[in-house]
Design a protein around this motif. Structure first.
Motif, short mmCIF file in Angstrom:
data_model
loop_
_atom_site.label_atom_id
_atom_site.label_comp_id
_atom_site.label_asym_id
_atom_site.label_seq_id
_atom_site.Cartn_x
_atom_site.Cartn_y
_atom_site.Cartn_z
N ILE A 17 79.23 57.58 -37.88
CA ILE A 17 78.81 58.90 -38.59
C ILE A 17 77.34 58.70 -39.15
O ILE A 17 76.83 57.62 -39.71
CB ILE A 17 79.73 59.12 -39.85
CG1 ILE A 17 81.02 59.26 -39.30
CG2 ILE A 17 79.21 60.25 -40.75
CD1 ILE A 17 82.19 59.42 -40.22
N SER A 18 76.57 59.67 -38.87
CA SER A 18 74.87 59.40 -39.15
C SER A 18 74.42 60.68 -39.76
O SER A 18 75.14 62.08 -39.68
CB SER A 18 74.16 59.39 -37.88
OG SER A 18 74.36 60.51 -36.97
N LYS A 19 73.56 60.67 -40.60
CA LYS A 19 72.70 61.82 -41.13
C LYS A 19 71.40 61.62 -41.03
O LYS A 19 70.84 60.52 -41.57
CB LYS A 19 73.12 62.04 -42.75
CG LYS A 19 72.61 63.13 -43.41
CD LYS A 19 73.10 63.36 -44.75
CE LYS A 19 72.47 64.55 -45.44
NZ LYS A 19 73.24 64.83 -46.85
N SER A 20 70.44 62.57 -40.58
CA SER A 20 69.03 62.28 -40.40
C SER A 20 68.95 61.22 -39.69
O SER A 20 67.96 60.29 -39.92
CB SER A 20 68.60 62.43 -41.78
OG SER A 20 68.58 63.63 -42.36
N ARG A 21 69.53 60.99 -38.51
CA ARG A 21 69.35 59.66 -37.69
C ARG A 21 69.63 58.05 -38.47
O ARG A 21 69.43 57.07 -37.64
CB ARG A 21 67.75 59.61 -37.13
CG ARG A 21 67.49 60.75 -36.19
CD ARG A 21 66.14 60.64 -35.55
NE ARG A 21 65.95 61.59 -34.40
CZ ARG A 21 65.17 61.52 -33.68
NH1 ARG A 21 64.34 60.55 -33.52
NH2 ARG A 21 64.72 62.72 -32.86
N LYS A 22 70.24 58.38 -39.62
CA LYS A 22 70.52 57.04 -40.06
C LYS A 22 72.32 56.89 -40.04
O LYS A 22 72.67 57.87 -40.53
CB LYS A 22 70.09 57.21 -41.63
CG LYS A 22 70.54 55.93 -42.48
CD LYS A 22 70.29 56.00 -43.75
CE LYS A 22 70.64 54.48 -44.69
NZ LYS A 22 70.10 54.74 -46.00
N ALA A 49 90.07 64.70 -37.95
CA ALA A 49 90.28 65.51 -39.23
C ALA A 49 90.03 64.97 -40.50
O ALA A 49 90.26 65.44 -41.53
CB ALA A 49 92.07 65.03 -39.29
N SER A 50 89.11 63.90 -40.53
CA SER A 50 88.48 63.36 -41.84
C SER A 50 87.63 64.36 -42.61
O SER A 50 87.69 64.16 -43.83
CB SER A 50 87.69 62.15 -41.59
OG SER A 50 86.62 62.30 -40.81
N GLU A 51 86.62 65.12 -41.66
CA GLU A 51 85.79 66.21 -42.34
C GLU A 51 85.36 67.21 -41.52
O GLU A 51 85.50 66.97 -40.17
CB GLU A 51 84.41 65.21 -43.09
CG GLU A 51 83.95 64.70 -42.00
CD GLU A 51 82.42 63.82 -42.84
OE1 GLU A 51 81.53 64.61 -43.10
OE2 GLU A 51 82.80 62.61 -43.13
N LYS A 52 84.52 68.05 -41.99
CA LYS A 52 83.83 68.86 -40.97
C LYS A 52 82.46 68.53 -40.66
O LYS A 52 81.48 68.44 -41.36
CB LYS A 52 83.87 70.25 -41.75
CG LYS A 52 83.28 71.45 -40.82
CD LYS A 52 83.87 71.81 -39.63
CE LYS A 52 83.27 73.19 -39.02
NZ LYS A 52 84.28 73.74 -37.96
N PHE A 53 82.36 68.13 -39.24
CA PHE A 53 80.91 67.55 -39.09
C PHE A 53 79.96 68.71 -38.71
O PHE A 53 80.59 69.71 -38.00
CB PHE A 53 81.05 66.61 -37.84
CG PHE A 53 81.82 65.34 -38.27
CD1 PHE A 53 81.03 64.34 -39.06
CD2 PHE A 53 83.19 65.18 -38.21
CE1 PHE A 53 81.84 63.19 -39.32
CE2 PHE A 53 83.98 63.98 -38.44
CZ PHE A 53 83.26 63.06 -39.37
N SER A 54 78.76 68.39 -38.63
CA SER A 54 77.69 69.46 -38.24
C SER A 54 77.64 69.41 -36.68
O SER A 54 77.58 70.64 -35.96
CB SER A 54 76.39 69.30 -38.94
OG SER A 54 75.93 68.10 -38.53
N GLU A 55 77.76 68.38 -36.25
CA GLU A 55 77.71 68.39 -34.70
C GLU A 55 78.42 67.14 -34.14
O GLU A 55 78.64 66.11 -34.94
CB GLU A 55 76.37 68.31 -34.15
CG GLU A 55 75.42 67.10 -34.60
CD GLU A 55 73.94 67.16 -33.99
OE1 GLU A 55 73.84 67.19 -32.76
OE2 GLU A 55 73.25 67.22 -34.72
#
Length: 238
Positions: A17-22, A49-55
Motif C-alpha cells: 500500500i503506497s501513497k505519493s510513491r511512498k 475488503a480492507s479499504e477503498k483504494f484509489s487505484e
C-alpha cells in the motif's frame, strides 16, 4: 489517496500500500505444507475488503505465458501459445496481453479468472501487467550478450539479450536454487552464449537465494548484483 499493488507468484501473494510513491505497508504470503491451500485467495479477499483504494496495480509472475514479436494480432491463438509452456485451464484463466515496445515483443499470459473478476468488481482504476514485461522494460542493455535474472521465492525469470535484442525469456518454478542455475547454464549452451563472453545481472530476492548466487559465481566471471529487494522497496512492484 492510497494505491494497492499486488504481485502474484506461483504459490504466493505480495501486496504493498503506497501513497505519493511512498510505501506505507507491505506483506508477503507464501503457501507451504502448513498453510491452507486457498491461502492466496484468502489474503486477496482480505486486502481487497480492507479499504477503498484509489487505484490498483496487478503484476502476475505466474509462469503461464508466451512471448512473440510485437504486432502479432492473432489473439485467438493466445491460449494455444501459452499451452506450449504450461497446462492452461481456459475455463478458469483469463487471457491477457502485455506489450513491450522498447524491445518490440509482447506477452500473452493467463491470470486466474476468479482473482481477475474479484479485482475488476471493485470498479477501481486497475492496471494488469506481466512481470516479464515490467522487468524487461526496466533493463538498460549494451551491444553484447547479457543474461538478466530476476529472483523470487522459489521462482526466477530471466532474459537472454544479444545486441539489444531479446533472444529468449523464461520463467521457472523450482524448490532448489541449484535447479535455477543448472537450467540457466543449460540454456546458455543451447543459444551459444559463452560463459566468458556473457555478462550476468541479478535482481530481486538475492538474500533469499544466496546459494544460487554463490554457485553461479563459481562459473561466471562477469556477474553483477544490480538490485536486492528490501522491505518496502520491491523491484517488480515499484
Amino acid at each position: 489517496m492510497r494505491k494497492l499493488s499486488l504481485l502474484f507468484t506461483k504459490d504466493g501473494l505480495q501486496w504493498q500500500i503506497s501513497k505519493s510513491r511512498k510505501v506505507l505497508e507491505e506483506k508477503i504470503w507464501l503457501k507451504d505444507e502448513e498453510t491452507p491451500k486457498n491461502l492466496v485467495e484468502e489474503k486477496l479477499n482480505e486486502i481487497l475488503a480492507s479499504e477503498k483504494f484509489s487505484e490498483i496495480s496487478v503484476i502476475s509472475a505466474i509462469n503461464h505465458f508466451s512471448i512473440v514479436e510485437e504486432g502479432f494480432d492473432q489473439h485467438d491463438l493466445g491460449y494455444d501459445l501459452i499451452s506450449y509452456n504450461a497446462d492452461v485451464k481456459r475455463d478458469s484463466e483469463e487471457l491477457m496481453l502485455s506489450v513491450n515496445k522498447k524491445f518490440g515483443v509482447q506477452f500473452y499470459y493467463s491470470f486466474p479468472k476468479d482473482f481477475y473478476q474479484k479485482i475488476k468488481a471493485l470498479e477501481v482504476p486497475t492496471n494488469f501487467n506481466f512481470s516479464g514485461e515490467k522487468f524487461l522494460n526496466s533493463l538498460t542493455v549494451k551491444n553484447r550478450k547479457e543474461i538478466h535474472v530476476n529472483l523470487y521465492h522459489q521462482q526466477a525469470e530471466f532474459f537472454a539479450i544479444e545486441n539489444k535484442k531479446v533472444i529468449l525469456y523464461n520463467n521457472l518454478d523450482a524448490t532448489s536454487e541449484v535447479d535455477f542455475l543448472y537450467f540457466i547454464m543449460f540454456t546458455l549452451s543451447k543459444i551459444n552464449f559463452g560463459i566468458s563472453e556473457t555478462h550476468f545481472y541479478i535482481y530481486g530476492e538475492t538474500t533469499e537465494n544466496e546459494t544460487f548466487i554463490s554457485e553461479m559465481q563459481k562459473f561466471v566471471p562477469n556477474l553483477k548484483i544490480v538490485f536486492d529487494n528490501l522491505h518496502k522497496k520491491n523491484f517488480v512492484l515499484n
